[in-house]
Scaffold this active site. Structure first.
Site, PDB file in Angstrom:
ATOM      1  CD  GLU A 165       2.326 -23.942 -47.311  1.00 52.33           C
ATOM      2  OE1 GLU A 165       1.801 -22.905 -47.721  1.00 52.33           O
ATOM      3  OE2 GLU A 165       1.807 -24.666 -46.423  1.00 52.33           O
ATOM      4  CB  SER A 171      -4.833 -19.561 -45.345  1.00 46.98           C
ATOM      5  OG  SER A 171      -5.201 -20.213 -46.525  1.00 46.98           O
ATOM      6  CB  SER A 214       4.808 -19.080 -42.327  1.00 48.28           C
ATOM      7  OG  SER A 214       3.836 -19.961 -41.846  1.00 48.28           O
ATOM      8  NE  ARG A 263       4.872 -20.792 -39.058  1.00 50.98           N
ATOM      9  CZ  ARG A 263       4.142 -20.237 -38.088  1.00 50.98           C
ATOM     10  NH1 ARG A 263       4.471 -20.421 -36.825  1.00 50.98           N
ATOM     11  NH2 ARG A 263       3.086 -19.499 -38.389  1.00 50.98           N
TER      12      ARG A 263
END
Length: 193
Positions: A50, A105, A108, A128
Site C-alpha cells: 500500500e 481508515s 500514515s 513511515r
C-alpha cells in the site's frame, strides 16, 4: 460487493476474457478479499504494498501531469483575521525530502528521501515516520453515530451546510486574538472536531 457484482456481469458476458484479467489491489482489502475473488469469480488478485503504491502514485502524478499536485498557502498579506488561501502548484525540483500524509481508515505519514537507482530505473526510499488511528474511519463512524447519516456522502453534504467554527477550537478561542509568534490568525483552526 459492488465490485464483485460488476465482475459477475462481465463474467456472464465474456467469461474467457475475465479469466485473463489482472486485478491489482493494495491495503487491507487486498488481503481480506483475495480468497473471495478466486473462489467466487476465479480471478487472481495481485497484491501490491500500500505505501509503496502511494509513493509511486504521487511520483507518477508529479512527473507526468502538470499542476495535478498542489497545496494551499496563506495569501501573502499582513496578518489579518481573513482566512484567504491561494493555490500553489507543487513542483518536482527540489523534490526531497517530502512528507506524504495518507488519510484512509487511519492516517500514515511517510517521509520520502532521495531516489535510489535500481535495475529498472529509480525509486524513492521512504519511511513511515508517524500516523494516527484517527482518520476517515473515525470520521465516518462518529459522524454516523452522532447525526444518523447513512454514509460519508451524506456526512460531507451536512458538513458543507454546517459551520465549523461552531464546533472547532480556533486560535482566537485559546489566545483571545491572533498568535503573532507563529503568524497564526485568530481564525486558524487549532483543533478540529
Amino acid at each position: 460487493d459492488y465490485v464483485f457484482e460488476i465482475i459477475r456481469k462481465e463474467c456472464s458476458a465474456c467469461p474467457e476474457q475475465v479469466l485473463r484479467w489482472k486485478i491489482f489491489a493494495t491495503g487491507g482489502g487486498a488481503f481480506k478479499f483475495e480468497d473471495r475473488f478466486y473462489k467466487e469469480l476465479g480471478v487472481h488478485v495481485r497484491k501490491n504494498d500500500e505505501m509503496q503504491t502511494i509513493v509511486s502514485g504521487v511520483e507518477c502524478l508529479l512527473d507526468n501531469i502538470p499542476n495535478e499536485c498542489f497545496t494551499w498557502v496563506p495569501k501573502e498579506t499582513p496578518l489579518t483575521h481573513a482566512t484567504e488561501f491561494v493555490r500553489k502548484d507543487v513542483t518536482t525540483d527540489p523534490r526531497k525530502p517530502w512528507l506524504i500524509v495518507n488519510v484512509g481508515s487511519g492516517v500514515s505519514m511517510l517521509k520520502l528521501d532521495e531516489q535510489q537507482t535500481v535495475q529498472h530505473g529509480k525509486v524513492s526510499t521512504y519511511k513511515r515516520v508517524g500516523g494516527t488511528p484517527l482518520g476517515g474511519g473515525t470520521f465516518l463512524s462518529l459522524g454516523c453515530l452522532l447525526t444518523g447519516a447513512k454514509d460519508h456522502v451524506e456526512l460531507l453534504e451536512m458538513a458543507e451546510r454546517g459551520n465549523a467554527k461552531a464546533v472547532d477550537k480556533l486560535v482566537g478561542d485559546i489566545y483571545g486574538d491572533d498568535y503573532k509568534g507563529l503568524g497564526l490568525s485568530a481564525d486558524t483552526v487549532a483543533s478540529s472536531f
